[in-house]
Design a protein around this motif. Structure first.
Motif, PDB file in Angstrom:
ATOM      1  N   LEU A  51      29.756  13.896 -18.130  1.00 29.67           N
ATOM      2  CA  LEU A  51      31.037  13.585 -18.775  1.00 29.67           C
ATOM      3  C   LEU A  51      31.175  12.098 -19.096  1.00 29.67           C
ATOM      4  O   LEU A  51      31.806  11.728 -20.085  1.00 29.67           O
ATOM      5  CB  LEU A  51      32.189  14.094 -17.919  1.00 29.67           C
ATOM      6  CG  LEU A  51      32.249  15.629 -17.794  1.00 29.67           C
ATOM      7  CD1 LEU A  51      33.315  16.053 -16.790  1.00 29.67           C
ATOM      8  CD2 LEU A  51      32.471  16.285 -19.150  1.00 29.67           C
ATOM      9  N   ALA A  52      30.566  11.224 -18.282  1.00 28.29           N
ATOM     10  CA  ALA A  52      30.592   9.779 -18.572  1.00 28.29           C
ATOM     11  C   ALA A  52      29.802   9.472 -19.840  1.00 28.29           C
ATOM     12  O   ALA A  52      30.237   8.665 -20.675  1.00 28.29           O
ATOM     13  CB  ALA A  52      30.040   8.986 -17.392  1.00 28.29           C
ATOM     14  N   VAL A  53      28.660  10.116 -20.009  1.00 30.45           N
ATOM     15  CA  VAL A  53      27.866   9.898 -21.222  1.00 30.45           C
ATOM     16  C   VAL A  53      28.630  10.430 -22.439  1.00 30.45           C
ATOM     17  O   VAL A  53      28.687   9.778 -23.481  1.00 30.45           O
ATOM     18  CB  VAL A  53      26.468  10.528 -21.101  1.00 30.45           C
ATOM     19  CG1 VAL A  53      25.725  10.460 -22.426  1.00 30.45           C
ATOM     20  CG2 VAL A  53      25.659   9.832 -20.004  1.00 30.45           C
ATOM     21  N   ALA A  54      29.236  11.602 -22.297  1.00 36.38           N
ATOM     22  CA  ALA A  54      30.046  12.144 -23.398  1.00 36.38           C
ATOM     23  C   ALA A  54      31.149  11.155 -23.769  1.00 36.38           C
ATOM     24  O   ALA A  54      31.363  10.866 -24.951  1.00 36.38           O
ATOM     25  CB  ALA A  54      30.635  13.502 -23.009  1.00 36.38           C
ATOM     26  N   ALA A  55      31.833  10.612 -22.767  1.00 40.93           N
ATOM     27  CA  ALA A  55      32.918   9.661 -23.015  1.00 40.93           C
ATOM     28  C   ALA A  55      32.396   8.398 -23.704  1.00 40.93           C
ATOM     29  O   ALA A  55      33.047   7.864 -24.609  1.00 40.93           O
ATOM     30  CB  ALA A  55      33.617   9.313 -21.703  1.00 40.93           C
ATOM     31  N   ALA A  56      31.221   7.925 -23.293  1.00 45.12           N
ATOM     32  CA  ALA A  56      30.649   6.729 -23.922  1.00 45.12           C
ATOM     33  C   ALA A  56      30.376   6.960 -25.407  1.00 45.12           C
ATOM     34  O   ALA A  56      30.384   6.019 -26.196  1.00 45.12           O
ATOM     35  CB  ALA A  56      29.359   6.325 -23.205  1.00 45.12           C
ATOM     36  N   ALA A  57      30.178   8.215 -25.782  1.00 44.46           N
ATOM     37  CA  ALA A  57      29.927   8.560 -27.182  1.00 44.46           C
ATOM     38  C   ALA A  57      31.211   8.899 -27.935  1.00 44.46           C
ATOM     39  O   ALA A  57      31.167   9.182 -29.127  1.00 44.46           O
ATOM     40  CB  ALA A  57      28.969   9.747 -27.246  1.00 44.46           C
ATOM     41  N   GLY A  58      32.343   8.903 -27.230  1.00 46.02           N
ATOM     42  CA  GLY A  58      33.610   9.215 -27.886  1.00 46.02           C
ATOM     43  C   GLY A  58      34.006  10.675 -27.805  1.00 46.02           C
ATOM     44  O   GLY A  58      34.797  11.152 -28.615  1.00 46.02           O
ATOM     45  N   ALA A  59      33.467  11.392 -26.821  1.00 46.94           N
ATOM     46  CA  ALA A  59      33.773  12.813 -26.660  1.00 46.94           C
ATOM     47  C   ALA A  59      34.424  13.062 -25.296  1.00 46.94           C
ATOM     48  O   ALA A  59      33.950  12.565 -24.279  1.00 46.94           O
ATOM     49  CB  ALA A  59      32.509  13.653 -26.789  1.00 46.94           C
ATOM     50  N   ALA A  60      35.491  13.821 -25.300  1.00 48.65           N
ATOM     51  CA  ALA A  60      36.193  14.213 -24.075  1.00 48.65           C
ATOM     52  C   ALA A  60      35.631  15.550 -23.589  1.00 48.65           C
ATOM     53  O   ALA A  60      34.898  16.231 -24.322  1.00 48.65           O
ATOM     54  CB  ALA A  60      37.689  14.342 -24.368  1.00 48.65           C
ATOM     55  N   PRO A  61      35.975  15.976 -22.365  1.00 46.06           N
ATOM     56  CA  PRO A  61      35.499  17.277 -21.888  1.00 46.06           C
ATOM     57  C   PRO A  61      35.812  18.421 -22.861  1.00 46.06           C
ATOM     58  O   PRO A  61      34.984  19.307 -23.062  1.00 46.06           O
ATOM     59  CB  PRO A  61      36.222  17.456 -20.551  1.00 46.06           C
ATOM     60  CG  PRO A  61      36.419  16.060 -20.062  1.00 46.06           C
ATOM     61  CD  PRO A  61      36.710  15.258 -21.307  1.00 46.06           C
ATOM     62  N   ASP A 108      35.741  18.343 -25.942  1.00 44.93           N
ATOM     63  CA  ASP A 108      34.905  18.221 -27.137  1.00 44.93           C
ATOM     64  C   ASP A 108      33.488  18.749 -26.915  1.00 44.93           C
ATOM     65  O   ASP A 108      32.673  18.743 -27.825  1.00 44.93           O
ATOM     66  CB  ASP A 108      34.813  16.757 -27.579  1.00 44.93           C
ATOM     67  CG  ASP A 108      36.168  16.176 -27.957  1.00 44.93           C
ATOM     68  OD1 ASP A 108      36.961  16.886 -28.594  1.00 44.93           O
ATOM     69  OD2 ASP A 108      36.427  15.006 -27.597  1.00 44.93           O
ATOM     70  N   VAL A 109      33.185  19.166 -25.688  1.00 47.10           N
ATOM     71  CA  VAL A 109      31.852  19.692 -25.384  1.00 47.10           C
ATOM     72  C   VAL A 109      31.716  21.068 -26.019  1.00 47.10           C
ATOM     73  O   VAL A 109      32.560  21.945 -25.820  1.00 47.10           O
ATOM     74  CB  VAL A 109      31.615  19.758 -23.856  1.00 47.10           C
ATOM     75  CG1 VAL A 109      30.284  20.432 -23.542  1.00 47.10           C
ATOM     76  CG2 VAL A 109      31.685  18.356 -23.249  1.00 47.10           C
ATOM     77  N   ALA A 110      30.641  21.251 -26.804  1.00 46.38           N
ATOM     78  CA  ALA A 110      30.428  22.510 -27.516  1.00 46.38           C
ATOM     79  C   ALA A 110      29.406  23.409 -26.831  1.00 46.38           C
ATOM     80  O   ALA A 110      29.540  24.634 -26.853  1.00 46.38           O
ATOM     81  CB  ALA A 110      29.969  22.223 -28.947  1.00 46.38           C
ATOM     82  N   LYS A 111      28.389  22.824 -26.207  1.00 45.05           N
ATOM     83  CA  LYS A 111      27.295  23.592 -25.615  1.00 45.05           C
ATOM     84  C   LYS A 111      26.742  22.857 -24.421  1.00 45.05           C
ATOM     85  O   LYS A 111      26.556  21.639 -24.476  1.00 45.05           O
ATOM     86  CB  LYS A 111      26.183  23.787 -26.664  1.00 45.05           C
ATOM     87  CG  LYS A 111      24.870  24.353 -26.152  1.00 45.05           C
ATOM     88  CD  LYS A 111      24.988  25.826 -25.809  1.00 45.05           C
ATOM     89  CE  LYS A 111      23.642  26.481 -25.532  1.00 45.05           C
ATOM     90  NZ  LYS A 111      23.180  26.339 -24.174  1.00 45.05           N
ATOM     91  N   VAL A 112      26.491  23.582 -23.350  1.00 39.32           N
ATOM     92  CA  VAL A 112      25.949  23.007 -22.126  1.00 39.32           C
ATOM     93  C   VAL A 112      24.771  23.864 -21.667  1.00 39.32           C
ATOM     94  O   VAL A 112      24.848  25.091 -21.701  1.00 39.32           O
ATOM     95  CB  VAL A 112      27.027  22.963 -21.013  1.00 39.32           C
ATOM     96  CG1 VAL A 112      26.442  22.470 -19.704  1.00 39.32           C
ATOM     97  CG2 VAL A 112      28.197  22.087 -21.429  1.00 39.32           C
ATOM     98  N   THR A 113      23.709  23.196 -21.247  1.00 41.66           N
ATOM     99  CA  THR A 113      22.607  23.879 -20.580  1.00 41.66           C
ATOM    100  C   THR A 113      22.473  23.254 -19.205  1.00 41.66           C
ATOM    101  O   THR A 113      22.435  22.032 -19.073  1.00 41.66           O
ATOM    102  CB  THR A 113      21.282  23.729 -21.361  1.00 41.66           C
ATOM    103  OG1 THR A 113      21.477  24.221 -22.686  1.00 41.66           O
ATOM    104  CG2 THR A 113      20.161  24.514 -20.688  1.00 41.66           C
TER     105      THR A 113
END
Length: 131
Positions: A62-72, A74-79
């Motif tokens: 989630l920290a990496v997503a946030a660094a890219a401008g994405a909130a939880p 905004d996550v579309a796919k997780v593996t």
């Protein structure tokens, strides 16, 4: 047509240990590299139980997503790569608590082992928030 690939660094996590970026963005899509439960200072957590490792890996993801401008949300796919499929329900509980009502597409893949003896690794794709 070519698309610019923008590397994303995340000061809130340990720097990548290999030849890769924490994430890359292509337009509004953010591809988040596999996040192990490595502490921000580079410390290892392989000696901790599954729940503790999963919490750190989720924090990193989630920290990496946030660094890219994405909130939880905004996550579309997780593996998720999990050592010991018996850990799947424990991960699911921790993941649901973090993601709330948001339900991205997801795959949980049992694996025999991960680097450094970790029990979990999380990677995924998000969409940058428009602000």
């Amino acid at each position: 047509m070519t698309h610019a690939i923008e590397p994303i660094a995340c000061p809130a996590t340990a720097p990548p240990g290999g030849h890769y970026s924490a994430a890359v963005a292509v337009g509004d899509l953010v591809f988040i590299s596999g996040q192990l439960p490595i502490l921000p200072d580079g410390g290892h957590t392989a000696d901790r139980d599954f729940d503790a490792q999963a919490e750190v890996a989720l924090d990193n993801f989630l920290a990496v997503a946030a660094a890219a401008g994405a909130a939880p949300g905004d996550v579309a796919k997780v593996t998720v790569y999990v050592v010991g499929i018996e850990n799947w329900p424990r991960f699911n509980r921790l993941y649901a608590a973090r993601m709330g009502e948001h339900r991205p597409a997801r795959a949980v893949v049992p694996v025999p082992e991960l680097h450094y003896g970790y029990l979990i690794e999380i990677e995924g794709v998000a969409v940058r928030s428009r602000g």
